[in-house]
Design a protein around this motif. Sequence first.
Motif, PDB file in Angstrom:
ATOM      1  N   PHE A   1       0.825  -1.199   0.000  1.00 19.61           N
ATOM      2  CA  PHE A   1       0.000   0.000   0.000  1.00 19.61           C
ATOM      3  C   PHE A   1       0.865   1.257   0.000  1.00 19.61           C
ATOM      4  CE2 PHE A   1      -2.264   3.336   2.377  1.00 19.61           C
ATOM      5  CZ  PHE A   1      -3.385   3.494   1.568  1.00 19.61           C
ATOM      6  N   GLY A   2       1.926   1.258   0.825  1.00 22.01           N
ATOM      7  CA  GLY A   2       2.812   2.420   0.859  1.00 22.01           C
ATOM      8  C   GLY A   2       3.497   2.649  -0.475  1.00 22.01           C
ATOM      9  N   THR A   3       3.904   1.565  -1.124  1.00 19.87           N
ATOM     10  CA  THR A   3       4.571   1.708  -2.429  1.00 19.87           C
ATOM     11  C   THR A   3       3.627   2.276  -3.467  1.00 19.87           C
ATOM     12  OG1 THR A   3       5.962  -0.202  -1.873  1.00 19.87           O
ATOM     13  CG2 THR A   3       5.870   0.471  -4.184  1.00 19.87           C
ATOM     14  N   VAL A   4       2.377   1.802  -3.484  1.00 22.62           N
ATOM     15  CA  VAL A   4       1.404   2.294  -4.459  1.00 22.62           C
ATOM     16  C   VAL A   4       1.114   3.774  -4.238  1.00 22.62           C
ATOM     17  CG1 VAL A   4      -0.979   2.071  -5.253  1.00 22.62           C
ATOM     18  CG2 VAL A   4       0.388   0.034  -4.843  1.00 22.62           C
ATOM     19  N   VAL A   5       0.938   4.156  -2.962  1.00 23.10           N
ATOM     20  CA  VAL A   5       0.627   5.561  -2.668  1.00 23.10           C
ATOM     21  C   VAL A   5       1.784   6.465  -3.066  1.00 23.10           C
ATOM     22  CG1 VAL A   5       0.172   7.174  -0.800  1.00 23.10           C
ATOM     23  CG2 VAL A   5      -1.008   4.994  -0.860  1.00 23.10           C
ATOM     24  N   ILE A   6       2.996   6.073  -2.706  1.00 16.92           N
ATOM     25  CA  ILE A   6       4.161   6.901  -3.045  1.00 16.92           C
ATOM     26  C   ILE A   6       4.335   6.998  -4.551  1.00 16.92           C
ATOM     27  CG2 ILE A   6       6.673   7.029  -2.864  1.00 16.92           C
ATOM     28  CD1 ILE A   6       6.431   5.744  -0.110  1.00 16.92           C
ATOM     29  N   GLN A   7       4.138   5.880  -5.254  1.00 16.60           N
ATOM     30  CA  GLN A   7       4.272   5.884  -6.704  1.00 16.60           C
ATOM     31  C   GLN A   7       3.219   6.774  -7.350  1.00 16.60           C
ATOM     32  OE1 GLN A   7       6.767   4.366  -8.215  1.00 16.60           O
ATOM     33  NE2 GLN A   7       6.150   5.103 -10.241  1.00 16.60           N
ATOM     34  N   ALA A   8       1.996   6.744  -6.794  1.00 18.45           N
ATOM     35  CA  ALA A   8       0.935   7.578  -7.356  1.00 18.45           C
ATOM     36  C   ALA A   8       1.258   9.058  -7.217  1.00 18.45           C
ATOM     37  CB  ALA A   8      -0.393   7.249  -6.665  1.00 18.45           C
ATOM     38  N   PHE A   9       1.732   9.458  -6.029  1.00 21.06           N
ATOM     39  CA  PHE A   9       2.088  10.861  -5.831  1.00 21.06           C
ATOM     40  C   PHE A   9       3.278  11.270  -6.695  1.00 21.06           C
ATOM     41  CE2 PHE A   9      -0.388  10.427  -1.877  1.00 21.06           C
ATOM     42  CZ  PHE A   9      -1.171  11.575  -1.982  1.00 21.06           C
ATOM     43  N   SER A  10       4.265  10.377  -6.817  1.00 24.27           N
ATOM     44  CA  SER A  10       5.435  10.715  -7.623  1.00 24.27           C
ATOM     45  C   SER A  10       5.083  10.822  -9.093  1.00 24.27           C
ATOM     46  CB  SER A  10       6.529   9.665  -7.421  1.00 24.27           C
ATOM     47  OG  SER A  10       6.072   8.398  -7.868  1.00 24.27           O
ATOM     48  N   ASP A  11       4.156   9.977  -9.583  1.00 28.52           N
ATOM     49  CA  ASP A  11       3.741  10.063 -10.984  1.00 28.52           C
ATOM     50  C   ASP A  11       3.024  11.366 -11.272  1.00 28.52           C
ATOM     51  OD1 ASP A  11       4.852   7.628 -11.400  1.00 28.52           O
ATOM     52  OD2 ASP A  11       2.969   6.501 -11.318  1.00 28.52           O
ATOM     53  N   SER A  12       2.174  11.812 -10.341  1.00 30.39           N
ATOM     54  CA  SER A  12       1.453  13.065 -10.556  1.00 30.39           C
ATOM     55  C   SER A  12       2.395  14.253 -10.586  1.00 30.39           C
ATOM     56  CB  SER A  12       0.396  13.250  -9.462  1.00 30.39           C
ATOM     57  OG  SER A  12       1.030  13.304  -8.189  1.00 30.39           O
ATOM     58  N   SER A  13       3.427  14.227  -9.728  1.00 28.40           N
ATOM     59  CA  SER A  13       4.399  15.332  -9.733  1.00 28.40           C
ATOM     60  C   SER A  13       5.249  15.305 -10.997  1.00 28.40           C
ATOM     61  CB  SER A  13       5.277  15.245  -8.488  1.00 28.40           C
ATOM     62  OG  SER A  13       6.010  14.035  -8.493  1.00 28.40           O
ATOM     63  N   ASP A  14       5.562  14.104 -11.509  1.00 28.51           N
ATOM     64  CA  ASP A  14       6.337  14.016 -12.753  1.00 28.51           C
ATOM     65  C   ASP A  14       5.548  14.546 -13.934  1.00 28.51           C
ATOM     66  OD1 ASP A  14       8.403  12.957 -11.374  1.00 28.51           O
ATOM     67  OD2 ASP A  14       7.933  10.860 -11.875  1.00 28.51           O
ATOM     68  N   ASP A  15       4.217  14.292 -13.952  1.00 33.51           N
ATOM     69  CA  ASP A  15       3.399  14.800 -15.051  1.00 33.51           C
ATOM     70  C   ASP A  15       3.381  16.322 -15.077  1.00 33.51           C
ATOM     71  OD1 ASP A  15       2.875  12.231 -15.707  1.00 33.51           O
ATOM     72  OD2 ASP A  15       0.943  12.138 -14.667  1.00 33.51           O
ATOM     73  N   LYS A  16       3.382  16.922 -13.880  1.00 33.98           N
ATOM     74  CA  LYS A  16       3.394  18.376 -13.826  1.00 33.98           C
ATOM     75  C   LYS A  16       4.713  18.950 -14.313  1.00 33.98           C
ATOM     76  CE  LYS A  16       0.138  18.576  -9.966  1.00 33.98           C
ATOM     77  NZ  LYS A  16      -0.049  18.971  -8.545  1.00 33.98           N
ATOM     78  N   GLN A  17       5.813  18.242 -14.043  1.00 38.80           N
ATOM     79  CA  GLN A  17       7.114  18.750 -14.449  1.00 38.80           C
ATOM     80  C   GLN A  17       7.408  18.479 -15.919  1.00 38.80           C
ATOM     81  OE1 GLN A  17       9.960  17.039 -11.851  1.00 38.80           O
ATOM     82  NE2 GLN A  17       9.120  18.004 -10.008  1.00 38.80           N
ATOM     83  N   THR A  18       6.675  17.562 -16.551  1.00 35.97           N
ATOM     84  CA  THR A  18       6.957  17.220 -17.950  1.00 35.97           C
ATOM     85  C   THR A  18       6.488  18.311 -18.893  1.00 35.97           C
ATOM     86  OG1 THR A  18       6.715  14.903 -17.399  1.00 35.97           O
ATOM     87  CG2 THR A  18       6.583  15.487 -19.735  1.00 35.97           C
ATOM     88  N   LYS A  19       5.355  18.958 -18.573  1.00 42.40           N
ATOM     89  CA  LYS A  19       4.798  19.973 -19.471  1.00 42.40           C
ATOM     90  C   LYS A  19       5.713  21.165 -19.660  1.00 42.40           C
ATOM     91  CE  LYS A  19       0.040  18.616 -18.516  1.00 42.40           C
ATOM     92  NZ  LYS A  19      -1.289  19.041 -18.006  1.00 42.40           N
ATOM     93  N   PRO A  20       6.251  21.818 -18.623  1.00 41.97           N
ATOM     94  CA  PRO A  20       7.132  22.967 -18.877  1.00 41.97           C
ATOM     95  C   PRO A  20       8.426  22.590 -19.553  1.00 41.97           C
ATOM     96  CG  PRO A  20       7.085  22.428 -16.548  1.00 41.97           C
ATOM     97  CD  PRO A  20       5.998  21.643 -17.199  1.00 41.97           C
ATOM     98  N   LYS A  21       8.850  21.331 -19.477  1.00 40.06           N
ATOM     99  CA  LYS A  21      10.104  20.935 -20.109  1.00 40.06           C
ATOM    100  C   LYS A  21       9.935  20.591 -21.578  1.00 40.06           C
ATOM    101  CE  LYS A  21      12.494  19.185 -16.039  1.00 40.06           C
ATOM    102  NZ  LYS A  21      13.148  18.012 -15.429  1.00 40.06           N
ATOM    103  N   ALA A  22       8.693  20.488 -22.040  1.00 40.58           N
ATOM    104  CA  ALA A  22       8.478  20.106 -23.431  1.00 40.58           C
ATOM    105  C   ALA A  22       9.002  21.165 -24.386  1.00 40.58           C
ATOM    106  CB  ALA A  22       6.994  19.858 -23.678  1.00 40.58           C
ATOM    107  N   LYS A  23       8.813  22.430 -24.057  1.00 38.73           N
ATOM    108  CA  LYS A  23       9.286  23.516 -24.926  1.00 38.73           C
ATOM    109  C   LYS A  23      10.795  23.539 -24.985  1.00 38.73           C
ATOM    110  CE  LYS A  23       5.233  26.409 -24.062  1.00 38.73           C
ATOM    111  NZ  LYS A  23       4.765  27.732 -23.569  1.00 38.73           N
ATOM    112  N   ASP A  24      11.452  23.347 -23.865  1.00 37.92           N
ATOM    113  CA  ASP A  24      12.910  23.326 -23.861  1.00 37.92           C
ATOM    114  C   ASP A  24      13.441  22.188 -24.701  1.00 37.92           C
ATOM    115  OD1 ASP A  24      12.702  25.430 -22.166  1.00 37.92           O
ATOM    116  OD2 ASP A  24      12.933  24.215 -20.333  1.00 37.92           O
ATOM    117  N   GLY A  25      12.753  21.063 -24.686  1.00 35.76           N
ATOM    118  CA  GLY A  25      13.190  19.929 -25.497  1.00 35.76           C
ATOM    119  C   GLY A  25      13.059  20.222 -26.979  1.00 35.76           C
ATOM    120  N   THR A  26      12.037  20.990 -27.375  1.00 29.95           N
ATOM    121  CA  THR A  26      11.860  21.347 -28.791  1.00 29.95           C
ATOM    122  C   THR A  26      13.003  22.221 -29.257  1.00 29.95           C
ATOM    123  OG1 THR A  26       9.488  21.226 -28.472  1.00 29.95           O
ATOM    124  CG2 THR A  26      10.272  22.338 -30.453  1.00 29.95           C
TER     125      THR A  26
END
Length: 842
Positions: free
Chosen positions: A596-621
């Motif tokens: 349960f702890g692993t699933v919860v931590i993974q869920a929170f980490s995935d949501s934070s990664d999704d937020k950080q992926t959007k602003p980096k998309a322009k820099d990658g272009t």
Amino acid sequence: MAVHHYRANVNMEEKLCQLKGCVVISGVNMATVSPPGGDGSSDVLQVTVMARSKMCVPLVVVVVLSVLLTGATHAGPEMDPYKILGVTRSASQAEIKKVYKRLAKEWHPDKNKNPGAEDMFIKITKSYEILSNEDKRANYDRYGQTDDTQPYGGNRYGQRQDSFYFDESFFNFPFNSKNHRDFADSKYILHFNQYVSDVVPDSYKRPYLIKITSDWCFSCIHIEPVWKEVVQEMETLGVGIGVVDVGYERRLANHLGAHRTPSILGVINGKVTFFHYAVAKEHLRQFVEDLLPQRLVERVTDKNDLQFLNSWHELNKPHVLLFDQVPVVPLLFKLTAFAYKDYLQFGYVDQGLSETANLQKQFNINTYAPTMLVFKENIDKPADIIQAKGMKKQIIDEFMSNNKFLLVPRLVNQKLFDELCPVKQFHRRRKYCVLLITGDEETFSFGNQAFLSFASTNAKEVVRYAYVYQRLQQPLCDILMQNKDSAQSPTQVVILERRNAAGKALFKPVTAWNGSEEDKQRLLEELERLQKDPSILIHDAMLPELNNEFASMFVIRWIYASYDYLSEVIDDILHNNWREMMPLLSLIFSALFILFGTVVIQAFSDSSDDKQTKPKAKDGTKAENGSPGTGGTSRQDRPPKKNFVEVTELTDITYMSNLVKLRPGHMNIVLVLTDASKNILLSKFAKEVYSFTGSMTLHFSFLNIDKHSHWMNTLLEYAQDATQIDAEEDDSGNHKIDYTGYVLALNGHKKYLCLFKPVYTGEDLDNKSSEDEGGASGGRSRSSSRDDHPPRKSNRSRSISTLQIHHKLDRLGLWMERLMEGTLPRYYIPAWPGLDKITPIK
């Protein structure tokens, strides 16, 4: 007044001291007290006061000391084995054995000429005999006994009845103490070693009912009448009985998981099951019945009788049918079925049902007494029959033992082979096996039936008949048939005698068996010759172990075992046996918490990664359009697990594991460097590949080109279209290739590589784009450009010579992105060159 006061004290002592020779001391006055009627003249206690009598004081002191010394002499044991061997009471068996060997060697009379050596050697031997035996050691620890002839719990102080002691009858309460335990329980007492070596193996043939008790157990007294009655009944049925005293067998009690007294548990197939109901005869009987597997006895009626009896060929077992009037299967029959489950198949016919009338009529069953029939190969006529009103266990066991095998059983495993054809060491007890090697196809049925007919009419005590399928027991058949072609001799009869347990056997192929009368006559003549002259078995061989033809049933047995285990767990939970269930519950809750702890931590980490992926998309272009120093549009979906990059050196030691035997789907990214550029390039390499370290399929290494330039040349020679590499001329005019800064992506399993070559990003922007194209593509072929534009090559060679080392890996991040996308060209090689040769330093 003084005299009366003194006599009062004496009278008080009279009530406490009723033993002869008792001495009363009060201040400076002493009195010798004689028991009433000691001289037969008076019932009054005679007291002689010896006040201020100096001559009598030494005499009294001597008497007192002699009494005390006598008591002390009788109080101590004859010898202390721990002191003699010089070990502590907690010493292990290994320590005791080691000390004994040393002392026995030191005090042996043949080596030690000391006059007391012989006595000391005897004491050492006796001490080791006591301490090396767990039962004798425990007996000594509890009672101080060193003599086996003394009963357990006897008086450890020897002849001490004449000294000061309290009579045990004063404390003779009806508790379950060891001295006053019922004699009936004493023969069932279990010790740990006895349980492990005897009870557990025997539990695969019969269940055990074990009582857990202890000293001063008030509740144990209340269940004793019921326990005695149940023991008397169950023991006659064949159930094993045991008693464990927690006070003296704590190790066994912990092993069984028994932490309360009284407790009753059952042991079957090595598994322990606790009894949770009220202690009553009916409940305990049902508990023993529930211990047995549920599929031991099959209900047989007129509808399924043929199916039941015809399964003898598939199961390779005789079938037993019990006819009785009671609607439930008798417990004695269930216990018998469990004991002989490996040899016989059991069925029960309820004579009270109308669906069994035809069976009773067919076999002429007497309805007034239980009847037991054994069927072998002939399902129309029973091979043996027994009928009695009160069937005893001994009679049933004898009946089953005489009918354990078919007339001609099939050899399906080594255990059956050992029992049918045992190894006999004495000439008078020799037994021979007549073995038919045949097949399981329909074409062999006539010969097999003829062999069965011959065995039934020529049965002898010293001859056992059996058959084996050549397809299923090929190694054994090849030896006995002397590697004959099965097409020339599809069936064969062999007579053999086993000589030892290692597999040695004497045998003789008799005849090719077709089931004809000539074959039967030839086999009969050979058997008659064998009775007169055993030397006709002229061949010898080491027989291999037989294949287990029923091994495929392991999965079914595993499913049944899993079902029984889950049932036991549920039963323990329902009855709140929390102490025994605590380890399992703790394990389950720990696993759930971690998951349960692993699933919860993974869920929170995935949501934070999704937020950080959007602003980096322009820099990658922007990076794709040519911005220097960036690594591409997207790194790995999985973030790095560590804050550092683990890079190992590729040497002859790590070459096999890191490349040649690399797991499928894994790649090794190898940086090529020199001793001079090692620190700078490794630092730059770590920065460029750090974002890719989250991948589980990438490994990072470096290769010292100063040591392994020969390997690098050989590798690129294998991949010829990747060798368009720029070289510079040295002073002597020879072309020298500079591999510093090259990166190789090596796939050890599929034997291909991708190549990255250094790209300069510091100057000459017009030339940079073409350089980037060549480097990022992994060195695609440019032979035409090299031939058409030689001046450009010279300029480019001079520019590479001026490259700063820390700029050589500027485009590695983009190359890694293309590597992960799979868009880089791959250069396949026939084999990986060896790395054991080190290039000498010039």
